[in-house]
Write a protein that holds these residues in place. Structure first.
Motif, PDB file in Angstrom:
ATOM      1  N   LEU A   1     -44.411   8.925  -4.281  1.00 13.63           N
ATOM      2  CA  LEU A   1     -45.774   9.238  -4.669  1.00 13.63           C
ATOM      3  C   LEU A   1     -45.909   9.427  -6.171  1.00 13.63           C
ATOM      4  CD1 LEU A   1     -46.951  11.716  -1.878  1.00 13.63           C
ATOM      5  CD2 LEU A   1     -47.755   9.394  -2.276  1.00 13.63           C
ATOM      6  N   GLY A   2     -44.898  10.044  -6.789  1.00 17.15           N
ATOM      7  CA  GLY A   2     -44.945  10.258  -8.229  1.00 17.15           C
ATOM      8  C   GLY A   2     -44.955   8.948  -8.993  1.00 17.15           C
ATOM      9  N   GLN A   3     -44.108   8.004  -8.577  1.00 13.74           N
ATOM     10  CA  GLN A   3     -44.092   6.697  -9.225  1.00 13.74           C
ATOM     11  C   GLN A   3     -45.400   5.952  -8.991  1.00 13.74           C
ATOM     12  OE1 GLN A   3     -40.576   4.694  -7.798  1.00 13.74           O
ATOM     13  NE2 GLN A   3     -39.210   5.832  -9.151  1.00 13.74           N
ATOM     14  N   ALA A   4     -45.928   6.048  -7.775  1.00 14.05           N
ATOM     15  CA  ALA A   4     -47.196   5.390  -7.481  1.00 14.05           C
ATOM     16  C   ALA A   4     -48.313   5.940  -8.363  1.00 14.05           C
ATOM     17  CB  ALA A   4     -47.550   5.568  -6.003  1.00 14.05           C
ATOM     18  N   ALA A   5     -48.365   7.265  -8.513  1.00 15.82           N
ATOM     19  CA  ALA A   5     -49.407   7.880  -9.321  1.00 15.82           C
ATOM     20  C   ALA A   5     -49.243   7.557 -10.797  1.00 15.82           C
ATOM     21  CB  ALA A   5     -49.393   9.391  -9.114  1.00 15.82           C
ATOM     22  N   ARG A   6     -48.001   7.419 -11.249  1.00 18.45           N
ATOM     23  CA  ARG A   6     -47.744   7.161 -12.664  1.00 18.45           C
ATOM     24  C   ARG A   6     -48.067   5.713 -13.049  1.00 18.45           C
ATOM     25  NH1 ARG A   6     -42.386   8.617 -16.242  1.00 18.45           N
ATOM     26  NH2 ARG A   6     -43.266  10.699 -15.950  1.00 18.45           N
ATOM     27  N   TYR A   7     -47.754   4.765 -12.175  1.00 21.04           N
ATOM     28  CA  TYR A   7     -47.858   3.361 -12.555  1.00 21.04           C
ATOM     29  C   TYR A   7     -49.104   2.652 -12.040  1.00 21.04           C
ATOM     30  CZ  TYR A   7     -43.148   3.388 -14.497  1.00 21.04           C
ATOM     31  OH  TYR A   7     -42.050   3.643 -15.276  1.00 21.04           O
ATOM     32  N   ALA A   8     -49.816   3.235 -11.097  1.00 27.57           N
ATOM     33  CA  ALA A   8     -50.962   2.548 -10.497  1.00 27.57           C
ATOM     34  C   ALA A   8     -52.283   3.055 -11.076  1.00 27.57           C
ATOM     35  CB  ALA A   8     -50.955   2.727  -8.986  1.00 27.57           C
ATOM     36  N   ASP A   9     -53.219   2.120 -11.240  1.00 25.82           N
ATOM     37  CA  ASP A   9     -54.589   2.491 -11.597  1.00 25.82           C
ATOM     38  C   ASP A   9     -55.367   2.915 -10.348  1.00 25.82           C
ATOM     39  OD1 ASP A   9     -54.173   1.362 -14.277  1.00 25.82           O
ATOM     40  OD2 ASP A   9     -54.325  -0.577 -13.276  1.00 25.82           O
ATOM     41  N   HIS A  10     -54.960   2.321  -9.215  1.00 24.79           N
ATOM     42  CA  HIS A  10     -55.696   2.498  -7.965  1.00 24.79           C
ATOM     43  C   HIS A  10     -54.686   2.814  -6.870  1.00 24.79           C
ATOM     44  CE1 HIS A  10     -59.271   1.873  -5.433  1.00 24.79           C
ATOM     45  NE2 HIS A  10     -58.479   1.273  -4.563  1.00 24.79           N
ATOM     46  N   LEU A  11     -54.982   3.819  -6.070  1.00 25.59           N
ATOM     47  CA  LEU A  11     -54.071   4.255  -5.011  1.00 25.59           C
ATOM     48  C   LEU A  11     -54.751   4.068  -3.660  1.00 25.59           C
ATOM     49  CD1 LEU A  11     -51.218   5.572  -5.086  1.00 25.59           C
ATOM     50  CD2 LEU A  11     -52.344   7.784  -4.794  1.00 25.59           C
ATOM     51  N   VAL A  12     -54.006   3.483  -2.716  1.00 22.43           N
ATOM     52  CA  VAL A  12     -54.475   3.338  -1.337  1.00 22.43           C
ATOM     53  C   VAL A  12     -53.525   4.138  -0.450  1.00 22.43           C
ATOM     54  CG1 VAL A  12     -54.769   1.748   0.603  1.00 22.43           C
ATOM     55  CG2 VAL A  12     -55.524   1.094  -1.693  1.00 22.43           C
ATOM     56  N   VAL A  13     -54.063   5.089   0.299  1.00 20.67           N
ATOM     57  CA  VAL A  13     -53.254   5.948   1.163  1.00 20.67           C
ATOM     58  C   VAL A  13     -53.585   5.621   2.619  1.00 20.67           C
ATOM     59  CG1 VAL A  13     -52.581   8.307   1.718  1.00 20.67           C
ATOM     60  CG2 VAL A  13     -53.364   7.761  -0.602  1.00 20.67           C
ATOM     61  N   LEU A  14     -52.561   5.167   3.357  1.00 23.74           N
ATOM     62  CA  LEU A  14     -52.737   4.846   4.770  1.00 23.74           C
ATOM     63  C   LEU A  14     -52.167   5.957   5.646  1.00 23.74           C
ATOM     64  CD1 LEU A  14     -51.788   1.051   5.010  1.00 23.74           C
ATOM     65  CD2 LEU A  14     -54.061   2.067   4.739  1.00 23.74           C
ATOM     66  N   HIS A  15     -52.802   6.151   6.793  1.00 20.76           N
ATOM     67  CA  HIS A  15     -52.328   7.136   7.766  1.00 20.76           C
ATOM     68  C   HIS A  15     -52.650   6.622   9.155  1.00 20.76           C
ATOM     69  CE1 HIS A  15     -52.608  11.351   9.717  1.00 20.76           C
ATOM     70  NE2 HIS A  15     -51.346  10.984   9.639  1.00 20.76           N
ATOM     71  N   GLU A  16     -51.599   6.324   9.919  1.00 23.23           N
ATOM     72  CA  GLU A  16     -51.747   5.874  11.303  1.00 23.23           C
ATOM     73  C   GLU A  16     -52.672   4.663  11.404  1.00 23.23           C
ATOM     74  OE1 GLU A  16     -52.942   9.309  13.515  1.00 23.23           O
ATOM     75  OE2 GLU A  16     -50.940  10.237  13.417  1.00 23.23           O
ATOM     76  N   GLY A  17     -52.471   3.706  10.493  1.00 21.28           N
ATOM     77  CA  GLY A  17     -53.208   2.462  10.558  1.00 21.28           C
ATOM     78  C   GLY A  17     -54.626   2.505  10.048  1.00 21.28           C
ATOM     79  N   ARG A  18     -55.006   3.627   9.471  1.00 19.72           N
ATOM     80  CA  ARG A  18     -56.355   3.768   8.938  1.00 19.72           C
ATOM     81  C   ARG A  18     -56.301   4.206   7.483  1.00 19.72           C
ATOM     82  NH1 ARG A  18     -60.367   3.883  12.861  1.00 19.72           N
ATOM     83  NH2 ARG A  18     -59.609   3.931  15.023  1.00 19.72           N
ATOM     84  N   LEU A  19     -57.405   4.041   6.800  1.00 17.81           N
ATOM     85  CA  LEU A  19     -57.494   4.429   5.400  1.00 17.81           C
ATOM     86  C   LEU A  19     -57.752   5.922   5.302  1.00 17.81           C
ATOM     87  CD1 LEU A  19     -57.589   3.425   2.438  1.00 17.81           C
ATOM     88  CD2 LEU A  19     -60.072   3.202   2.718  1.00 17.81           C
ATOM     89  N   ALA A  20     -56.806   6.632   4.649  1.00 19.74           N
ATOM     90  CA  ALA A  20     -56.976   8.066   4.450  1.00 19.74           C
ATOM     91  C   ALA A  20     -57.701   8.359   3.139  1.00 19.74           C
ATOM     92  CB  ALA A  20     -55.620   8.771   4.460  1.00 19.74           C
ATOM     93  N   ALA A  21     -57.429   7.556   2.114  1.00 18.55           N
ATOM     94  CA  ALA A  21     -58.080   7.745   0.818  1.00 18.55           C
ATOM     95  C   ALA A  21     -57.816   6.523  -0.042  1.00 18.55           C
ATOM     96  CB  ALA A  21     -57.569   9.000   0.118  1.00 18.55           C
ATOM     97  N   ALA A  22     -58.703   6.280  -1.004  1.00 23.49           N
ATOM     98  CA  ALA A  22     -58.512   5.194  -1.963  1.00 23.49           C
ATOM     99  C   ALA A  22     -59.264   5.537  -3.237  1.00 23.49           C
ATOM    100  CB  ALA A  22     -59.007   3.864  -1.400  1.00 23.49           C
ATOM    101  N   GLY A  23     -58.631   5.239  -4.380  1.00 21.84           N
ATOM    102  CA  GLY A  23     -59.270   5.511  -5.653  1.00 21.84           C
ATOM    103  C   GLY A  23     -58.241   5.799  -6.726  1.00 21.84           C
ATOM    104  N   PRO A  24     -58.676   6.180  -7.919  1.00 24.19           N
ATOM    105  CA  PRO A  24     -57.743   6.540  -8.981  1.00 24.19           C
ATOM    106  C   PRO A  24     -56.867   7.711  -8.541  1.00 24.19           C
ATOM    107  CG  PRO A  24     -59.951   6.227  -9.864  1.00 24.19           C
ATOM    108  CD  PRO A  24     -60.084   6.210  -8.366  1.00 24.19           C
ATOM    109  N   PRO A  25     -55.559   7.675  -8.821  1.00 24.54           N
ATOM    110  CA  PRO A  25     -54.655   8.733  -8.354  1.00 24.54           C
ATOM    111  C   PRO A  25     -55.122  10.141  -8.713  1.00 24.54           C
ATOM    112  CG  PRO A  25     -53.385   6.911  -9.223  1.00 24.54           C
ATOM    113  CD  PRO A  25     -54.813   6.598  -9.511  1.00 24.54           C
ATOM    114  N   ALA A  26     -55.608  10.345  -9.917  1.00 32.43           N
ATOM    115  CA  ALA A  26     -56.013  11.680 -10.347  1.00 32.43           C
ATOM    116  C   ALA A  26     -57.207  12.206  -9.563  1.00 32.43           C
ATOM    117  CB  ALA A  26     -56.323  11.674 -11.845  1.00 32.43           C
TER     118      ALA A  26
END
Length: 278
Positions: free
Chosen positions: A209-234
Motif C-alpha cells: 500500500l505504501g508503494q502504491a500510494a507513493r507512486y500512483a496518481d490514482h488508486l483503485v481499491v477492490l474488495h470481494e470483487g467490488r469497488l471499495a474506493a477510487a481516487g487520489p491516494p491522499a
C-alpha cells in the motif's frame, strides 16, 4: 452536458457494469470504473479480491459475461488484435517463457505488433529493443537464456519486452514480484520515469500500500470483487478503509519524505485491544 474533448480521454480505460467470471464463479460483479488517461493507477486489495482478473478483463484476455470494457470510449472487443496491441501493452503475473529463448530475443517479441508483411527488421525496432534493455538493466543479460535467470532478472526481462512494444498504455500485473527491495524501487522509479518523460499511462497491480500510494496518481481499491474506493491516494486512503478492506488496524500518516499516505500496522497487542472494544 458538453462532450469530453478527445485529448482529455486519451488512454482512458473504463469498465461499464462489467461482470467477470470463471465458469460459474463470479469474481468481478457489476463493476463501474474509469481509469484516467495520462496517469499512473495502482490497483490494490487483499488476495483473491479480483485484481488480476480485472486486469485480464481490461486487456481482453477475459471476456466479460456482462457489461463492456472501453478504451477512449471504444469497446475493446470490437477492435482488432493488432490495433489493440499497438495501443496497450501487458505484463501478466506469470508469463510463460519460450524454451531456450535469450533475453534479447524475448524483448524483440515486443516489436511484433509493429511488423508488416515483407517489412524487414528496422533501425527503429532495434532502437526500441536497446532502449528497453537499457532502462531495465538487462543489456548485459541479452545473450543469456531467460529460463536460466534468477526470478528478479527474469521479471526485468519481461518488463523490457513490454517496454519494447512501445505503447502509450502499459498494464503491469504485480511487476515487483520476485524482486528485492532495491529492484522493486528500480521498477517503480522506471514506471514513474516512463510517465513523466514519455507520458505513458500505466495501470499496475501492487500489494504494498505504501508503494502504491507513493507512486500512483490514482488508486483503485477492490474488495470481494467490488469497488471499495477510487481516487487520489491522499483523498481515499485512511485507517477505516484499510480496516474494512484488509482487516488490519493501522495508522495512516504522511510519509516524512514524500507526504503521501503511509500505512503503519498497529502492533499485535494494540490490534487485540482495538478488537476487544469493537
Amino acid at each position: 452536458m458538453s462532450a469530453v474533448p478527445e485529448a482529455a480521454r486519451r488512454n482512458e480505460l473504463a469498465a461499464r457494469a462489467v461482470d467477470l467470471r470463471y465458469g460459474d464463479r463470479v469474481v468481478i460483479d457489476g463493476l463501474d470504473l474509469v481509469l484516467p488517461g495520462d496517469s499512473v493507477t495502482a490497483i490494490v486489495g487483499p488476495n483473491a479480491c479480483g485484481k488480476s482478473t480485472l486486469l485480464r478483463g481490461l486487456t481482453r484476455l477475459l471476456r466479460p459475461s456482462g457489461g463492456a470494457v472501453t478504451l477512449d470510449g471504444a469497446d475493446i472487443h470490437r477492435m482488432s488484435a493488432r490495433a489493440l496491441a499497438l495501443r496497450l501493452g501487458l505484463l501478466p503475473q506469470q508469463p510463460i517463457t519460450p524454451e531456450s529463448i535469450t533475453v534479447e530475443a524475448l524483448v524483440r517479441l515486443g516489436r511484433y505488433p509493429h511488423q508488416r508483411l515483407m517489412r524487414p527488421w528496422s533501425a527503429t525496432d532495434q532502437a526500441a529493443v536497446e532502449d528497453a534493455l537499457r532502462r531495465t538493466g538487462t543489456a548485459e543479460l541479452r545473450d543469456q537464456q531467460v529460463d536460466r535467470l534468477s526470478g528478479g532478472q527474469r521479471q526485468r526481462a519481461w518488463i523490457a519486452l513490454a517496454l519494447a512494444q512501445d505503447t502509450e498504455l502499459l498494464l503491469l500485473d504485480e511487476p515487483t514480484t520476485f524482486l528485492d527491495l532495491r529492484h522493486q524501487l528500480d521498477v517503480l522509479d522506471l514506471v514513474a520515469d516512463l510517465h513523466a518523460e514519455a507520458r505513458r499511462t500505466v495501470v499496475m497491480v501492487l500489494h504494498d500500500l505504501g508503494q502504491a500510494a507513493r507512486y500512483a496518481d490514482h488508486l483503485v481499491v477492490l474488495h470481494e470483487g467490488r469497488l471499495a474506493a477510487a481516487g487520489p491516494p491522499a483523498e481515499i486512503l485512511d485507517a477505516a478503509l484499510v480496516r474494512t478492506v484488509f482487516g488490519v488496524d493501522c495508522l495512516v500518516m504522511p510519509d516524512p519524505e514524500t507526504g503521501t499516505p503511509l500505512v503503519i500496522p498497529r502492533r499485535r497487542a494494540a490490534r487485540q485491544v482495538t478488537a476487544a472494544h469493537v
